[in-house]
Scaffold this active site. Structure first.
Site, short mmCIF file in Angstrom:
data_model
loop_
_atom_site.label_atom_id
_atom_site.label_comp_id
_atom_site.label_asym_id
_atom_site.label_seq_id
_atom_site.Cartn_x
_atom_site.Cartn_y
_atom_site.Cartn_z
N LYS A 255 0.70 -15.76 1.25
CA LYS A 255 0.34 -14.33 1.32
C LYS A 255 1.03 -13.68 2.51
O LYS A 255 0.84 -14.10 3.65
CB LYS A 255 -1.17 -14.18 1.42
N ASP A 260 -2.69 -5.08 7.31
CA ASP A 260 -3.70 -4.73 6.31
C ASP A 260 -4.71 -3.75 6.88
O ASP A 260 -5.60 -4.11 7.64
CB ASP A 260 -4.42 -6.00 5.83
N LYS A 267 -10.59 -0.37 6.40
CA LYS A 267 -11.37 -1.28 7.23
C LYS A 267 -11.96 -0.54 8.43
O LYS A 267 -11.43 0.50 8.85
CB LYS A 267 -10.47 -2.41 7.77
N ASP A 278 -2.60 -11.04 8.84
CA ASP A 278 -2.87 -11.20 7.41
C ASP A 278 -1.66 -11.76 6.66
O ASP A 278 -1.72 -11.93 5.45
CB ASP A 278 -3.30 -9.86 6.80
N ASP A 337 -9.13 -3.21 -0.43
CA ASP A 337 -9.06 -4.17 0.67
C ASP A 337 -9.08 -5.60 0.16
O ASP A 337 -8.94 -6.53 0.94
CB ASP A 337 -10.23 -3.94 1.64
N ARG A 341 -5.23 -11.08 -3.14
CA ARG A 341 -5.23 -11.70 -4.48
C ARG A 341 -4.34 -10.93 -5.45
O ARG A 341 -3.84 -11.49 -6.41
CB ARG A 341 -6.68 -11.79 -4.98
#
Length: 486
Positions: A255, A260, A267, A278, A337, A341
Site C-alpha cells: 500500500k 492520507d 481525519k 501510510d 478514509d 483497501r
C-alpha cells in the site's frame, strides 16, 4: 560499517586485535574461555558490580593482559538470536561517545547464522539516523569495522548470517528512510524513482504506470482514491527473475498512500502528520526487494505498489459514490478514509496475470488492528493455511512477529450494500477483519495473505519514526520459499 567473521585466537579473546570487545553473557552460560577476562568477570560478580541478567552491563577499561582497551560485558536472557540482538544493542549503547574503531563481538557458545544476522540488525538499529530534512541531526559515532568472533566450525554459519543480515539491514534502512520523509518529499513519483534505482542496481525490470495507463487498464477503484489529489499517481511494477521465466512468482503488494488526510471523510487534525507513514507497506516491499536483489535467491518475485495521495478537493470521491474495480465488482464507498483497501483491491486483481504461487499484501490498513494487537504483532490473514504457516515461521526467524487472525465467512455480512456488490466498510466491530474480508473478495484465484502493519510500521511520540517492519519477515519468507541456503 564493514562486517566480518573472525576465528577466535588460540590464546583467547585477550589476544584479539580489536580496540573494543563486546561480550554477550547468557544467564545460563559458562565462562568466556579466556583466563584474564574470566578472572575479571568472576571478580565483578563477586563484588556485585555485575549480574548475568538481561539488561545488565559492565564497562572495563585497560584491563591488563588484554589487547582491547575497552571491554563491555552484557547480560542476556539466553543464547537465542533474539536475546543476542537485544544485548548487542544495549552493549553498543554503553559505548556511546567512545571512539570505537574496531568492535569485536563474542556471543558465547556456538555461533549460529541467526546470531550473526542479529548482530547486523542490532547495529543497523543503533546506527540509523534521519537527516534528509534535518541536516543538523548528529550522526552516531560508528566503528569502521565490526567483527563476529567464532570458532572454525562456526565460521561458515557466521559469514552466511552476516551476509544475510547486511542485505536485510540495508532493506530496513531503505524502508525507514522512505517512510520517514515528509509527504512533500516522498510522493508517488519519488517511490517510483526509488523502485527504478533498486531495479537498476540489482537487475530487475521496473515499470511505472501513470494515470492514463491505469485508466486504460480499468483500475477504477485505485483511481477513485487518487482523483482528489494534484499529485500524479504511480502504479509500480518490479520483477525480479531468479528462477526459470515460467516459474510461478511470489507477488508482494504494498500500500503506497504517501499521505492520507482521509479524503472527504477527513481525519482529526491531531497526529495527522503521522499519515505520511501510510505508505509503510510500499516502503517495506521496496526494502524487501532491495534485500532480495542483493541475496539473489533462486525464485521469481514481483512487487506491485499502487501509490497516490488521499486528499479532499472538488474532484475527490464522496461518501456514497459507487466505483467499478478492475475485477468488475462495484464498490459503494461509505467512508473515503477506508482508502487503502480501494487501491489494494485493484493491485490484487492485477496480480492474477502472473499466475502467482502466492500473493502477500502489506498495508497500514486499519486502526482496529492497533487496538487488537498493539505495537508488537502485525495482523496476519491468510486464505491458505500453508501460506499462513510459512509467514508465521518467517516472522519467528526474522524476529518480526505477526499473529494469525480469522477470516470466517460470517464477517462478510457487514460489507453488504443496497447499491453495489459491496461496501468498503462494515461496522466498528472487528474492523481489521472486515477490511481483510474486503480484500479477500479479490483474491479467489490464488493463495493469498494480508499483513496489517498499522501498529508496527512506525512509532509515535518522542521516538517518532519508521521501524522498517516487516522487511525482515518478507525477506525470510521469500528466502525460505526459494530454499535459500546462503
Amino acid at each position: 560499517m564493514n562486517f566480518q567473521a573472525l576465528v577466535t585466537p588460540a590464546e583467547g579473546l585477550s589476544a584479539l586485535s580489536a580496540d573494543t570487545l563486546l561480550i554477550v553473557l547468557p544467564a545460563d552460560g559458562g565462562d568466556v574461555g579466556d583466563k584474564v577476562i574470566d578472572q575479571a568477570l568472576q571478580s565483578a560478580l563477586k563484588q556485585g558490580d555485575f549480574e548475568r541478567k538481561a539488561g545488565r552491563t559492565l564497562y572495563l577499561h585497560g584491563l591488563s593482559g588484554v589487547k582491547a582497551q575497552r571491554i563491555v560485558l552484557v547480560g542476556a536472557r539466553d543464547a537465542s538470536a533474539k536475546s543476542v540482538k537485544a544485548a548487542v544493542g544495549l552493549g553498543f549503547a554503553a559505548l556511546k561517545g567512545r571512539a570505537v574503531k574496531h568492535l569485536a563481538v563474542c556471543v558465547g557458545g556456538a555461533v549460529e547464522s541467526g546470531h550473526a544476522e542479529s548482530l547486523v540488525l542490532a547495529m543497523e538499529q543503533a546506527s540509523y539516523h534521519y537527516s534528509h530534512t534535518k541536516p543538523s541531526a548528529e550522526a552516531p559515532q560508528l566503528p569502521a569495522k565490526v567483527s563476529l568472533v567464532a570458532s572454525k566450525n562456526d565460521l561458515a554459519a557466521a559469514k552466511a548470517g552476516l551476509a544475510r543480515g547486511q542485505a536485510i539491514a540495508a532493506g530496513v534502512s531503505l524502508a525507514k528512510e522512505t517512510a520517514n520523509r515528509p509527504g512533500n518529499f516522498c510522493t508517488p513519483t519519488y517511490l517510483g524513482e526509488e523502485a527504478k534505482r533498486i531495479g537498476k542496481d540489482h537487475g530487475m525490470t521496473v515499470k511505472l504506470l501513470d494515470r492514463k495507463a491505469v485508466e486504460k487498464i480499468g483500475m477504477g477503484s485505485f483511481l477513485s482514491v487518487a482523483q482528489g489529489s494534484d499529485e500524479p499517481l504511480r502504479f509500480i511494477i518490479m520483477e525480479y527473475t531468479g528462477a526459470a521465466a515460467k516459474a510461478a512468482p511470489i507477488v508482494l503488494v504494498g500500500k503506497g498512500i504517501t499521505f492520507d488526510t482521509g479524503g472527504i471523510s477527513l481525519k482529526p487534525g491531531a497526529e495527522m502528520d503521522e499519515m505520511k507513514y501510510d505508505m509503510g507497506g510500499a516502503a517495506s516491499v521496496l526494502g524487501a526487494m532491495r534485500a532480495i536483489g542483493e541475496l539473489k535467491p533462486k525464485i521469481n518475485v514481483v512487487a506491485l505498489i499502487p501509490a497516490c495521495e488521499n486528499m479532499p478537493s472538488g474532484r475527490a470521491t464522496k461518501p456514497g459514490d459507487v466505483v467499478t474495480s478492475l475485477s468488475g465488482q462495484t464498490i459503494e464507498i461509505l467512508n473515503t478514509d477506508a482508502e487503502g483497501r480501494l487501491i489494494l483491491c485493484d493491485a490484487l486483481t492485477y496480480a492474477e496475470r502472473y499466475k502467482p504461487a502466492a500473493v502477500v499484501d502489506v498495508a497500514t490498513l486499519t486502526g482496529a488492528c492497533v487496538i487488537a494487537l498493539g505495537a508488537h504483532h502485525a495482523g496476519l490473514y491468510a486464505s491458505d493455511d500453508q501460506l499462513g504457516e510459512d509467514l508465521l515461521a518467517a516472522s519467528r526467524t526474522a524476529q518480526d512477529p505477526c499473529w494469525r487472525m480469522p477470516l470466517d465467512e460470517e464477517y462478510d455480512e457487514g460489507l453488504k450494500s443496497n447499491f453495489a456488490d459491496m461496501a468498503n466498510i462494515a461496522g466498528r466491530a472487528g474492523g481489521s477483519i472486515t477490511a481483510a474480508k474486503f480484500l479477500h473478495r479479490f483474491t479467489r484465484k490464488y493463495a493469498w495473505a494480508h499483513l496489517d502493519i498499522a501498529g508496527v510500521a512506525w512509532k509515535g511520540g518522542a521516538q517518532k519514526g519508521a521501524t522498517g517492519r516487516p522487511v525482515g519477515l518478507l525477506t525470510h519468507f521469500v528466502l525460505a520459499r526459494a530454499g535459500y541456503k546462503g
